[in-house]
Scaffold this motif. Structure first.
Motif, PDB file in Angstrom:
ATOM      1  N   VAL A 138      49.053  93.082  53.730  1.00  0.00           N
ATOM      2  CA  VAL A 138      47.721  93.097  53.132  1.00  0.00           C
ATOM      3  C   VAL A 138      46.840  93.992  53.992  1.00  0.00           C
ATOM      4  N   PRO A 143      47.362  95.171  48.792  1.00  0.00           N
ATOM      5  CA  PRO A 143      48.744  95.025  49.249  1.00  0.00           C
ATOM      6  C   PRO A 143      49.406  96.394  49.430  1.00  0.00           C
ATOM      7  N   PRO A 190      53.015  89.602  48.925  1.00  0.00           N
ATOM      8  CA  PRO A 190      52.453  89.403  50.267  1.00  0.00           C
ATOM      9  C   PRO A 190      52.756  87.995  50.766  1.00  0.00           C
TER      10      PRO A 190
END
Length: 193
Positions: A138, A143, A190
């Protein structure tokens, strides 16, 4: 660097099996930057822009062979900074996102037997696996899918390559969605905060 330094040729994915590609990667002789620890002696006046363009004193470096050569002496320090290092000097370099970009992908096999290779904008190639993990980081720009390269350096995956990986993950119906490469599973989302 002396003018006798060998400029590495780019490794191409097209028309090469992944076992053949691994041989090309293994034969490539990169400088042992992990063994070199001179004192920092300043800034290189260089930066790698978010799009992968290398700059020196504000001007782009337009010679791909020169960029490839510099990329072989690039390392990421434990504090997250990036340096160009030789046996006698260590110069800082600014990196806006990642040192490299993955620009092409090739996949062989299925499921746990799959291997996925990536061609980088530096002319290098990497096969994802335990030593070269795929991760989703992140960042302030959202992302960022990445691939571990060497010496703490990473390559950001292009959107098109990330979508290719997502297609594999969806077709193979993994939970969580992800891909296998070289015996390792890599989730394509993520990490949970």
């Amino acid at each position: 660097m002396t003018s006798r330094a060998r400029k590495p040729s780019p490794i191409e994915l097209q028309g090469v099996s992944l076992s053949g590609l691994q041989n090309l990667i293994d034969e490539r002789r990169l400088p042992p930057v992990e063994q070199w620890n001179p004192e920092r002696c300043g800034h290189s006046d260089m930066r790698i822009a978010r799009d992968g363009t290398w700059y020196h004193q504000g001007s782009p470096i337009n010679r791909p062979a020169m960029v490839r050569l510099f990329s072989t002496v690039l390392r990421r320090e434990p504090d997250g900074s990036h340096v160009l290092v030789t046996p006698v000097e260590k110069l800082e370099i600014d990196v806006e996102a990642t040192a490299f970009r993955a620009v092409e992908m090739q996949s062989e096999g299925e499921g746990q037997d799959r291997q996925i290779a990536f061609s980088l904008d530096s002319g290098d190639a990497v096969i994802a696996g335990p030593e070269h993990p795929i991760s989703i980081v992140v960042s302030e720009h959202g992302p960022s899918p990445r691939l571990g390269v060497r010496h703490g350096l990473e390559a950001e995956l292009s959107r098109a390559i990330y979508y290719e990986l997502a297609e594999i993950a969806l077709a193979e119906n993994h939970d969580p969605p992800g891909v296998w490469s070289d015996g390792e599973f890599f989730p394509l989302s993520p990490p949970e905060a």
